[in-house]
Structure formats: structure tokens, C-alpha cells
Design an enzyme around this catalytic site. Structure first.
Site, mmCIF file in Angstrom:
data_model
loop_
_atom_site.group_PDB
_atom_site.id
_atom_site.type_symbol
_atom_site.label_atom_id
_atom_site.label_comp_id
_atom_site.label_asym_id
_atom_site.label_seq_id
_atom_site.Cartn_x
_atom_site.Cartn_y
_atom_site.Cartn_z
ATOM 1 N N LEU A 148 20.251 -4.967 13.866
ATOM 2 C CA LEU A 148 20.181 -3.543 14.215
ATOM 3 C C LEU A 148 21.524 -3.045 14.753
ATOM 4 O O LEU A 148 21.629 -1.926 15.249
ATOM 5 C CB LEU A 148 19.094 -3.311 15.280
ATOM 6 C CG LEU A 148 17.667 -3.739 14.931
ATOM 7 C CD1 LEU A 148 16.729 -3.486 16.101
ATOM 8 C CD2 LEU A 148 17.170 -3.004 13.696
ATOM 9 N N LYS B 75 16.507 -10.657 16.344
ATOM 10 C CA LYS B 75 16.777 -9.643 15.317
ATOM 11 C C LYS B 75 17.860 -8.641 15.709
ATOM 12 O O LYS B 75 18.323 -7.860 14.873
ATOM 13 C CB LYS B 75 15.495 -8.840 15.119
ATOM 14 C CG LYS B 75 14.663 -8.975 13.853
ATOM 15 C CD LYS B 75 15.374 -8.840 12.573
ATOM 16 C CE LYS B 75 14.492 -8.597 11.390
ATOM 17 N NZ LYS B 75 13.912 -9.817 10.838
ATOM 18 N N GLU B 76 18.270 -8.633 16.979
ATOM 19 C CA GLU B 76 19.136 -7.555 17.458
ATOM 20 C C GLU B 76 20.377 -7.316 16.601
ATOM 21 O O GLU B 76 20.680 -6.169 16.248
ATOM 22 C CB GLU B 76 19.556 -7.819 18.924
ATOM 23 C CG GLU B 76 18.480 -7.539 19.946
ATOM 24 C CD GLU B 76 17.474 -8.662 20.096
ATOM 25 O OE1 GLU B 76 17.496 -9.591 19.269
ATOM 26 O OE2 GLU B 76 16.667 -8.603 21.029
ATOM 27 N N PRO B 77 21.141 -8.394 16.238
ATOM 28 C CA PRO B 77 22.363 -8.127 15.462
ATOM 29 C C PRO B 77 22.095 -7.387 14.151
ATOM 30 O O PRO B 77 22.948 -6.627 13.682
ATOM 31 C CB PRO B 77 22.940 -9.531 15.231
ATOM 32 C CG PRO B 77 22.476 -10.285 16.448
ATOM 33 C CD PRO B 77 21.062 -9.794 16.679
#
Ligand code: CAA
Length: 259
Positions: free
Chosen positions: A151, A147-149
Site C-alpha cells: 500500500l 501487506k503494508e509495503p
């Protein structure tokens, strides 16, 4: 020497439990009411668990309490209120990130085999924790997502290398830039889990895997892991030489009759 002692209060604050039973250490992500969200204390304490692990531990199981393995970073760290007792996210330098990465890197050490027992969501830092382990046993309700990208950040907890090693650059790029969820069937197809089992059988399956690993002579297991981990970076000739080295050492040990 730095003080690396670890107390129950440290583990509580980090949302972790540690059970060491002979050759097996079990680390439980133990904040199920927050889907085992991870904080800076979690990552720092994981690093200290690695530093203080008894020398006779051969297998480390990482599991999550409740329905999810981990929902990734505690999103409150991004808010103005933050998490009590924790730094806020803010601008962080490379040294700070390196301290957090240490929480995952030791799981690849040759003297242990690490196994992630994954049920439900493994998101962001939770997915990377599963990837940090040598092996993944997943329940059929597993949901992996990087999910990082979404954020605005990159996956920086050592997950990009194992992800690319397992699924290849193109699939890794697609998974990271869509942040989509990978369910059990696809996870098995992509090799993100070595084994997928019904959720109710996860603990049994992990127990059987642990027993199989412990049945191998300790020095043989260490040499095998060291050999296989080195293989992707070696040429065929280098790897053949590494096989000879490891084998000759093991044969010397066996013929000397040492356990
Ligand atoms: N941080 C803080 N709290 C979280 C959390 C998180 N990452 N994930 C879940 N929670 C909390 C929820 O706020 C909720 O709390 P309340 O009961 O007080 O409302 C509780 O856990 C249960 O969550 P849900 O009701 O949402 O449970 P669900 O089963 O319906 O959904 C979920 C589970 C899909 C994991 C959903 O909670 C979710 O999407 N969470 C956020 C996931 C996320 O985006 N994580 C960040 C990944 S990026 C990353 O990790 C970066 C990094 O490493 C640096």
C-alpha cells in the site's frame, strides 16, 4: 488526570468486545463481516483498554470473531467515503501514529502475559497485533501477511521489532517486501507461533495455556517476563546481574511468606 473510562458504545464503535473474568481479560475483534478490519477507533480503544485494565488481570487473550483474526486496516479509510465517524487516512504526523501504537505497546507490559489466538488471516495491522502479544497460538489455517509495503507504507504499529526479533532481519525484509503469505507450517518453523493446533481446538489450546500461566505465582510470572524481555538488550554480565536481582527479591518475598 485524563478521563480513561470506557463504555460499551466506545467498544462497539471500535469493533471490540472486552470480557474480564478474574485474572483473565479477553479482547475480541468483533467485526467478522469485515474480517475484523481495524480503524483508528479500534487502536485508540485498545490503548484505553490497556489504561483501564483491572490490576488483578494477569493474562490478556486477543482473539478474532469469525474466520479471520484480522484483515488489517479498514481499507475504506483510504477511500474518499472513509468510515462513518472516523478520520480519513490522509497525511498523518508522528504524534498521531504514536497514539495508535499505544493500542499495541501495552500488551508487552510485564504485569500481564498477552496471547494472540489467531485463526485465518492476520494481515498488516492484524499481523502486527499478533506480533504485539507475548505469545501466539495459531490455528492450522493461519495466514500471516505484512501487506503494508504493497500500500506504499511501512509496518508502523510496533510490528517491525518483534518480527525481526523472531525471524531475523533478512527474513523480515523478505516477508515485508514480498508481502507474501506465511501459512501454518512455515509459521511454526519461523517461530511466528508458539503453538499450531487444528482450528477446532484453538480455544481449548488457549485455555490450557492460560491455565498453565495462572498456575505460576503472580510475582514469579512478572519477574520472569521482565527478565526474559530484557535479555536481548543485555550483555551476559548484565543479564546475570538481572537474574540475581530478580531472584533475591523473590527469595525475600518467599521467605517472608507473602503470596
Ligand atoms: N477493510 C475493509 N473491509 C474489508 C477488509 C479490510 N481490510 N478485508 C475484508 N473486508 C470486507 C470485504 O470488503 C467484504 O465485504 P463485503 O461482504 O461487503 O463485500 C468482507 O470483508 C469479506 O471479505 P472477503 O469477501 O474478501 O472475504 P475472504 O474470506 O474472501 O477474503 C481477505 C478475506 C483475504 C482478508 C480479503 O478480504 C482481503 O484481502 N482483505 C484486504 C486485506 C488488506 O489488504 N488489508 C490491509 C493490510 S495493510 C494494513 O493493515 C496497514 C496498517 O495497519 C496501517
Amino acid at each position: 488526570m485524563a478521563d480513561v473510562s470506557l463504555t460499551g458504545a466506545d467498544l462497539d464503535r471500535a469493533g471490540l468486545r472486552l470480557d474480564v473474568d478474574g485474572a483473565v481479560a479477553t479482547i475480541t475483534l468483533a467485526r467478522p463481516e469485515r474480517r475484523n478490519a481495524l480503524t483508528f477507533s479500534t487502536w485508540r480503544t485498545l490503548a484505553r483498554i490497556g489504561e483501564t485494565l483491572p490490576a488483578d488481570v494477569r493474562v490478556v487473550v486477543v482473539r478474532g470473531e469469525g474466520p479471520s483474526f484480522s484483515a488489517g486496516i479498514d481499507l475504506r479509510l483510504f477511500s474518499a467515503e472513509g468510515v462513518p465517524g472516523e478520520d480519513t487516512f490522509g497525511a498523518r504526523d508522528e504524534e498521531f501514529i504514536g497514539e495508535l501504537q499505544a493500542g499495541y505497546l501495552w500488551l508487552r507490559r510485564p504485569d500481564i502475559v498477552s496471547i494472540a489466538a489467531v485463526r485465518g488471516h492476520a494481515i498488516g495491522g492484524g499481523f502486527q497485533l499478533a506480533l504485539a502479544c507475548d505469545l501466539r497460538v495459531a490455528a492450522d489455517d493461519v495466514k500471516f501477511s505484512m501487506k503494508e509495503p504493497a500500500l506504499g507504507i511501512v509496518p508502523d504499529l510496533t510490528g517491525t521489532k518483534p518480527l525481526v526479533d523472531i525471524v531475523g532481519v533478512s527474513r523480515a525484509l523478505e516477508l515485508c517486501l514480498t508481502t507474501r503469505t506465511v501459512f501454518a507450517d512455515e509459521a511454526a518453523r519461523l517461530g511466528l507461533a508458539e503453538l499450531i493446533v487444528p482450528a477446532a481446538e484453538l480455544d481449548t489450546a488457549v485455555g490450557e495455556l492460560v491455565a498453565a500461566i495462572l498456575a505460576i505465582r503472580p510475582t514469579t510470572a512478572v519477574a520472569t517476563k521482565r527478565l526474559l524481555r530484557a535479555a536481548p538488550g543485555n550483555t551476559l554480565e548484565e543479564q546475570a546481574a538481572a537474574e540475581r536481582r530478580e531472584q533475591a527479591a523473590l527469595l525475600r518475598e518467599l521467605s517472608a511468606g507473602r503470596a
